[in-house]
Scaffold this motif. Structure first.
Motif, PDB file in Angstrom:
ATOM      1  N   UNK A   1       0.412  -1.035  -0.538  1.00  0.00           N
ATOM      2  CA  UNK A   1      -0.510  -0.016   0.121  1.00  0.00           C
ATOM      3  C   UNK A   1       0.625   1.252  -0.076  1.00  0.00           C
ATOM      4  N   UNK A   2       1.993   1.370  -0.155  1.00  0.00           N
ATOM      5  CA  UNK A   2       3.416   2.144   0.184  1.00  0.00           C
ATOM      6  C   UNK A   2       2.097   3.252  -1.268  1.00  0.00           C
ATOM      7  N   UNK A   3       2.510   3.226  -2.706  1.00  0.00           N
ATOM      8  CA  UNK A   3       2.083   4.121  -3.160  1.00  0.00           C
ATOM      9  C   UNK A   3       0.408   4.327  -3.438  1.00  0.00           C
ATOM     10  N   UNK A   4      -0.711   3.855  -2.439  1.00  0.00           N
ATOM     11  CA  UNK A   4      -2.279   3.907  -1.975  1.00  0.00           C
ATOM     12  C   UNK A   4      -1.982   5.184  -1.473  1.00  0.00           C
ATOM     13  N   UNK A   5      -3.077   5.801  -1.653  1.00  0.00           N
ATOM     14  CA  UNK A   5      -3.675   6.718  -0.449  1.00  0.00           C
ATOM     15  C   UNK A   5      -5.845   6.193  -0.753  1.00  0.00           C
ATOM     16  N   UNK A   6      -6.180   7.093   0.323  1.00  0.00           N
ATOM     17  CA  UNK A   6      -7.388   6.902   0.632  1.00  0.00           C
ATOM     18  C   UNK A   6      -8.243   7.825   0.971  1.00  0.00           C
ATOM     19  N   UNK A   7      -9.544   8.591  -0.024  1.00  0.00           N
ATOM     20  CA  UNK A   7      -9.944   9.485   0.522  1.00  0.00           C
ATOM     21  C   UNK A   7     -11.297   9.582   1.106  1.00  0.00           C
ATOM     22  N   UNK A   8     -12.282  10.196   1.292  1.00  0.00           N
ATOM     23  CA  UNK A   8     -13.359   9.449   1.920  1.00  0.00           C
ATOM     24  C   UNK A   8     -14.459  10.723   2.160  1.00  0.00           C
ATOM     25  N   UNK A   9     -14.860  10.433   1.591  1.00  0.00           N
ATOM     26  CA  UNK A   9     -16.005  12.117   1.335  1.00  0.00           C
ATOM     27  C   UNK A   9     -17.157  11.121   1.996  1.00  0.00           C
ATOM     28  N   UNK A  10     -17.030  12.589   2.831  1.00  0.00           N
ATOM     29  CA  UNK A  10     -19.334  12.027   3.137  1.00  0.00           C
ATOM     30  C   UNK A  10     -18.738  11.779   4.950  1.00  0.00           C
ATOM     31  N   UNK A  11     -19.545  10.051   5.392  1.00  0.00           N
ATOM     32  CA  UNK A  11     -19.232   9.780   6.284  1.00  0.00           C
ATOM     33  C   UNK A  11     -18.464   8.644   6.475  1.00  0.00           C
ATOM     34  N   UNK A  12     -17.699   8.642   6.774  1.00  0.00           N
ATOM     35  CA  UNK A  12     -16.659   7.267   6.775  1.00  0.00           C
ATOM     36  C   UNK A  12     -17.178   5.987   7.774  1.00  0.00           C
ATOM     37  N   UNK A  13     -17.719   5.078   7.310  1.00  0.00           N
ATOM     38  CA  UNK A  13     -18.232   3.647   7.864  1.00  0.00           C
ATOM     39  C   UNK A  13     -18.251   3.037   8.925  1.00  0.00           C
ATOM     40  N   UNK A  14     -16.111   2.782   8.305  1.00  0.00           N
ATOM     41  CA  UNK A  14     -15.269   2.039   9.153  1.00  0.00           C
ATOM     42  C   UNK A  14     -14.274   2.296   9.362  1.00  0.00           C
ATOM     43  N   UNK A  15     -13.542   2.468   9.861  1.00  0.00           N
ATOM     44  CA  UNK A  15     -11.807   2.928  10.056  1.00  0.00           C
ATOM     45  C   UNK A  15     -10.756   2.304  10.113  1.00  0.00           C
ATOM     46  N   UNK A  16     -10.541   1.125  10.097  1.00  0.00           N
ATOM     47  CA  UNK A  16      -9.418   0.142  10.198  1.00  0.00           C
ATOM     48  C   UNK A  16      -8.719   0.044   9.440  1.00  0.00           C
ATOM     49  N   UNK A  17      -8.611   1.089   8.004  1.00  0.00           N
ATOM     50  CA  UNK A  17      -7.924   0.578   7.064  1.00  0.00           C
ATOM     51  C   UNK A  17      -6.226   0.782   7.642  1.00  0.00           C
ATOM     52  N   UNK A  18      -5.596   0.193   6.634  1.00  0.00           N
ATOM     53  CA  UNK A  18      -4.100   0.385   5.972  1.00  0.00           C
ATOM     54  C   UNK A  18      -3.888   1.844   5.531  1.00  0.00           C
ATOM     55  N   UNK A  19      -5.149   2.141   4.749  1.00  0.00           N
ATOM     56  CA  UNK A  19      -4.792   3.387   3.862  1.00  0.00           C
ATOM     57  C   UNK A  19      -4.378   4.734   4.494  1.00  0.00           C
ATOM     58  N   UNK A  20      -3.739   4.996   4.190  1.00  0.00           N
ATOM     59  CA  UNK A  20      -3.305   6.767   4.737  1.00  0.00           C
ATOM     60  C   UNK A  20      -3.771   7.722   3.820  1.00  0.00           C
TER      61      UNK A  20
END
Length: 87
Positions: A68-87
């Motif tokens: 996941x080194x070159x990955x990112x995650x963007x959440x718009x609105x309510x995040x339903x669950x948070x234990x992701x390793x994406x940053x």
């Protein structure tokens, strides 16, 4: 490895798919899961889902990432669950 799994099952089988996926991955949104998983557990997950799905009408998409080194995650609105390793 890191996996994002998306499924589309008929209504009468969707609860079974949900239960199977929750054993291995983290629920993110309706029919969407993510998380770290070993190759062995991914194989088990695939087999369990295949045994419950109608191959002619249901579908499963599995995206695998070796890092996941070159990955990112963007959440718009309510995040339903948070234990992701994406940053």
């Amino acid at each position: 490895m890191f996996v994002i799994l998306v499924y589309d099952f008929a209504e009468k089988r969707v609860a079974k798919a949900l239960k199977i996926c929750r054993k291995y991955l983290t629920w993110v949104q309706n029919s969407v899961f993510e998380g770290e998983i070993s190759e062995g557990n991914l194989k088990k997950l695939r087999l369990e889902l295949k045994s419950k799905m109608d191959i002619d009408s249901d579908s499963v998409l599995i995206y695998t990432f070796h890092s996941t080194k070159f990955s990112s995650k963007e959440v718009l609105g309510k995040e339903r669950n948070q234990p992701s390793v994406f940053f």
